[in-house]
Design a protein around this motif. Structure first.
Motif, mmCIF file in Angstrom:
data_model
loop_
_atom_site.group_PDB
_atom_site.id
_atom_site.type_symbol
_atom_site.label_atom_id
_atom_site.label_comp_id
_atom_site.label_asym_id
_atom_site.label_seq_id
_atom_site.Cartn_x
_atom_site.Cartn_y
_atom_site.Cartn_z
ATOM 1 N N GLU A 1 4.163 -11.197 7.181
ATOM 2 C CA GLU A 1 2.783 -11.700 7.085
ATOM 3 C C GLU A 1 1.780 -10.632 7.505
ATOM 4 O O GLU A 1 0.738 -10.461 6.876
ATOM 5 N N THR A 2 2.081 -9.898 8.551
ATOM 6 C CA THR A 2 1.210 -8.812 9.008
ATOM 7 C C THR A 2 1.114 -7.740 7.940
ATOM 8 O O THR A 2 0.014 -7.244 7.644
ATOM 9 N N PHE A 3 2.237 -7.374 7.348
ATOM 10 C CA PHE A 3 2.235 -6.374 6.284
ATOM 11 C C PHE A 3 1.393 -6.858 5.104
ATOM 12 O O PHE A 3 0.630 -6.083 4.531
ATOM 13 N N ARG A 4 1.543 -8.104 4.740
ATOM 14 C CA ARG A 4 0.752 -8.661 3.639
ATOM 15 C C ARG A 4 -0.741 -8.542 3.935
ATOM 16 O O ARG A 4 -1.518 -8.127 3.070
ATOM 17 N N ASN A 5 -1.143 -8.920 5.145
ATOM 18 C CA ASN A 5 -2.559 -8.870 5.510
ATOM 19 C C ASN A 5 -3.106 -7.454 5.448
ATOM 20 O O ASN A 5 -4.221 -7.233 4.954
ATOM 21 N N ILE A 6 -2.339 -6.503 5.941
ATOM 22 C CA ILE A 6 -2.787 -5.106 5.925
ATOM 23 C C ILE A 6 -2.904 -4.604 4.489
ATOM 24 O O ILE A 6 -3.915 -4.021 4.094
ATOM 25 N N ILE A 7 -1.890 -4.825 3.700
ATOM 26 C CA ILE A 7 -1.869 -4.321 2.324
ATOM 27 C C ILE A 7 -2.986 -4.940 1.488
ATOM 28 O O ILE A 7 -3.629 -4.253 0.692
ATOM 29 N N CYS A 8 -3.253 -6.206 1.683
ATOM 30 C CA CYS A 8 -4.272 -6.882 0.892
ATOM 31 C C CYS A 8 -5.689 -6.408 1.226
ATOM 32 O O CYS A 8 -6.636 -6.733 0.506
ATOM 33 N N ASN A 9 -5.835 -5.611 2.263
ATOM 34 C CA ASN A 9 -7.127 -4.974 2.534
ATOM 35 C C ASN A 9 -7.394 -3.845 1.544
ATOM 36 O O ASN A 9 -8.539 -3.404 1.411
ATOM 37 N N SER B 1 -1.928 6.910 -3.249
ATOM 38 C CA SER B 1 -1.703 7.785 -2.088
ATOM 39 C C SER B 1 -2.705 7.526 -0.974
ATOM 40 O O SER B 1 -2.348 7.498 0.206
ATOM 41 N N PHE B 2 -3.964 7.342 -1.339
ATOM 42 C CA PHE B 2 -5.004 7.060 -0.341
ATOM 43 C C PHE B 2 -4.730 5.738 0.363
ATOM 44 O O PHE B 2 -4.839 5.633 1.590
ATOM 45 N N ASP B 3 -4.348 4.714 -0.411
ATOM 46 C CA ASP B 3 -4.015 3.409 0.168
ATOM 47 C C ASP B 3 -2.834 3.530 1.126
ATOM 48 O O ASP B 3 -2.830 2.913 2.193
ATOM 49 N N MET B 4 -1.846 4.327 0.748
ATOM 50 C CA MET B 4 -0.656 4.489 1.590
ATOM 51 C C MET B 4 -1.025 5.085 2.940
ATOM 52 O O MET B 4 -0.520 4.652 3.976
ATOM 53 N N VAL B 5 -1.932 6.064 2.944
ATOM 54 C CA VAL B 5 -2.381 6.664 4.206
ATOM 55 C C VAL B 5 -3.077 5.606 5.060
ATOM 56 O O VAL B 5 -2.808 5.491 6.261
ATOM 57 N N ASN B 6 -3.944 4.823 4.447
ATOM 58 C CA ASN B 6 -4.655 3.782 5.194
ATOM 59 C C ASN B 6 -3.705 2.718 5.738
ATOM 60 O O ASN B 6 -3.861 2.261 6.874
ATOM 61 N N VAL B 7 -2.728 2.331 4.948
ATOM 62 C CA VAL B 7 -1.730 1.357 5.401
ATOM 63 C C VAL B 7 -0.962 1.924 6.588
ATOM 64 O O VAL B 7 -0.738 1.230 7.590
ATOM 65 N N ALA B 8 -0.569 3.185 6.500
ATOM 66 C CA ALA B 8 0.163 3.819 7.599
ATOM 67 C C ALA B 8 -0.665 3.813 8.879
ATOM 68 O O ALA B 8 -0.153 3.488 9.957
ATOM 69 N N VAL B 9 -1.943 4.156 8.770
ATOM 70 C CA VAL B 9 -2.823 4.170 9.945
ATOM 71 C C VAL B 9 -2.944 2.766 10.534
ATOM 72 O O VAL B 9 -2.861 2.582 11.752
ATOM 73 N N ASP B 10 -3.115 1.776 9.677
ATOM 74 C CA ASP B 10 -3.218 0.390 10.156
ATOM 75 C C ASP B 10 -1.926 -0.064 10.834
ATOM 76 O O ASP B 10 -1.965 -0.761 11.852
ATOM 77 N N LEU B 11 -0.790 0.312 10.266
ATOM 78 C CA LEU B 11 0.496 -0.066 10.863
ATOM 79 C C LEU B 11 0.689 0.622 12.212
ATOM 80 O O LEU B 11 1.200 0.016 13.151
ATOM 81 N N ILE C 1 3.823 -10.543 -2.417
ATOM 82 C CA ILE C 1 4.429 -9.439 -1.680
ATOM 83 C C ILE C 1 5.670 -9.950 -0.960
ATOM 84 O O ILE C 1 5.591 -10.825 -0.108
ATOM 85 N N THR C 2 6.812 -9.389 -1.346
ATOM 86 C CA THR C 2 8.086 -9.746 -0.729
ATOM 87 C C THR C 2 8.729 -8.479 -0.170
ATOM 88 O O THR C 2 8.230 -7.374 -0.402
ATOM 89 N N GLU C 3 9.827 -8.624 0.512
ATOM 90 C CA GLU C 3 10.529 -7.461 1.056
ATOM 91 C C GLU C 3 11.028 -6.544 -0.049
ATOM 92 O O GLU C 3 11.215 -5.354 0.164
ATOM 93 N N ASP C 4 11.236 -7.085 -1.246
ATOM 94 C CA ASP C 4 11.726 -6.286 -2.369
ATOM 95 C C ASP C 4 10.610 -5.624 -3.174
ATOM 96 O O ASP C 4 10.887 -4.825 -4.070
ATOM 97 N N SER C 5 9.360 -5.944 -2.864
ATOM 98 C CA SER C 5 8.233 -5.378 -3.604
ATOM 99 C C SER C 5 8.159 -3.871 -3.401
ATOM 100 O O SER C 5 8.227 -3.382 -2.272
ATOM 101 N N LYS C 6 8.014 -3.162 -4.513
ATOM 102 C CA LYS C 6 7.870 -1.708 -4.458
ATOM 103 C C LYS C 6 6.412 -1.378 -4.125
ATOM 104 O O LYS C 6 5.487 -1.938 -4.723
ATOM 105 N N LEU C 7 6.236 -0.486 -3.160
ATOM 106 C CA LEU C 7 4.906 -0.175 -2.652
ATOM 107 C C LEU C 7 3.964 0.321 -3.743
ATOM 108 O O LEU C 7 2.799 -0.092 -3.786
ATOM 109 N N ARG C 8 4.446 1.166 -4.613
ATOM 110 C CA ARG C 8 3.570 1.746 -5.633
ATOM 111 C C ARG C 8 3.570 0.949 -6.934
ATOM 112 O O ARG C 8 2.515 0.551 -7.403
ATOM 113 N N SER C 9 4.721 0.712 -7.517
ATOM 114 C CA SER C 9 4.746 0.102 -8.849
ATOM 115 C C SER C 9 4.479 -1.402 -8.838
ATOM 116 O O SER C 9 3.803 -1.908 -9.733
#
Length: 74
Positions: free
Chosen positions: A3-11, A34-44, A20-28
């Motif tokens: 749930e936390t991951f979902r909330n962060i990603i949906c920003n 790439s920019f979103d991935m950096v922001n997600v990493a910072v939030d995590l 969004i499930t555990e099997d969901s691929k981050l990019r496809s």
């Protein structure tokens, strides 16, 4: 944790959190660029009080991979 991951990603992408499930691929499946991935990493890092290694992070493919990675560094 999912749930936390979902909330962060949906920003950063316009996706229904329930799609969004555990099997969901981050990019496809989710559509993170790439920019979103950096922001997600910072939030995590902030959320879990961890330091994410950018090289390891870039090799993660799915939400499940990311969740396992965060668990191992907590």
């Amino acid at each position: 944790m999912l749930e936390t991951f979902r909330n962060i990603i949906c920003n950063y992408v316009d996706i229904d959190p329930e799609d969004i499930t555990e099997d969901s691929k981050l990019r496809s499946d989710i559509g993170l660029n790439s920019f979103d991935m950096v922001n997600v990493a910072v939030d995590l890092e902030s959320e879990y009080g961890v330091k994410i290694d950018s090289k390891e992070f870039s090799g993660l493919k799915t939400i499940g991979d990311l969740m396992k990675y965060i668990e191992t560094i907590k």
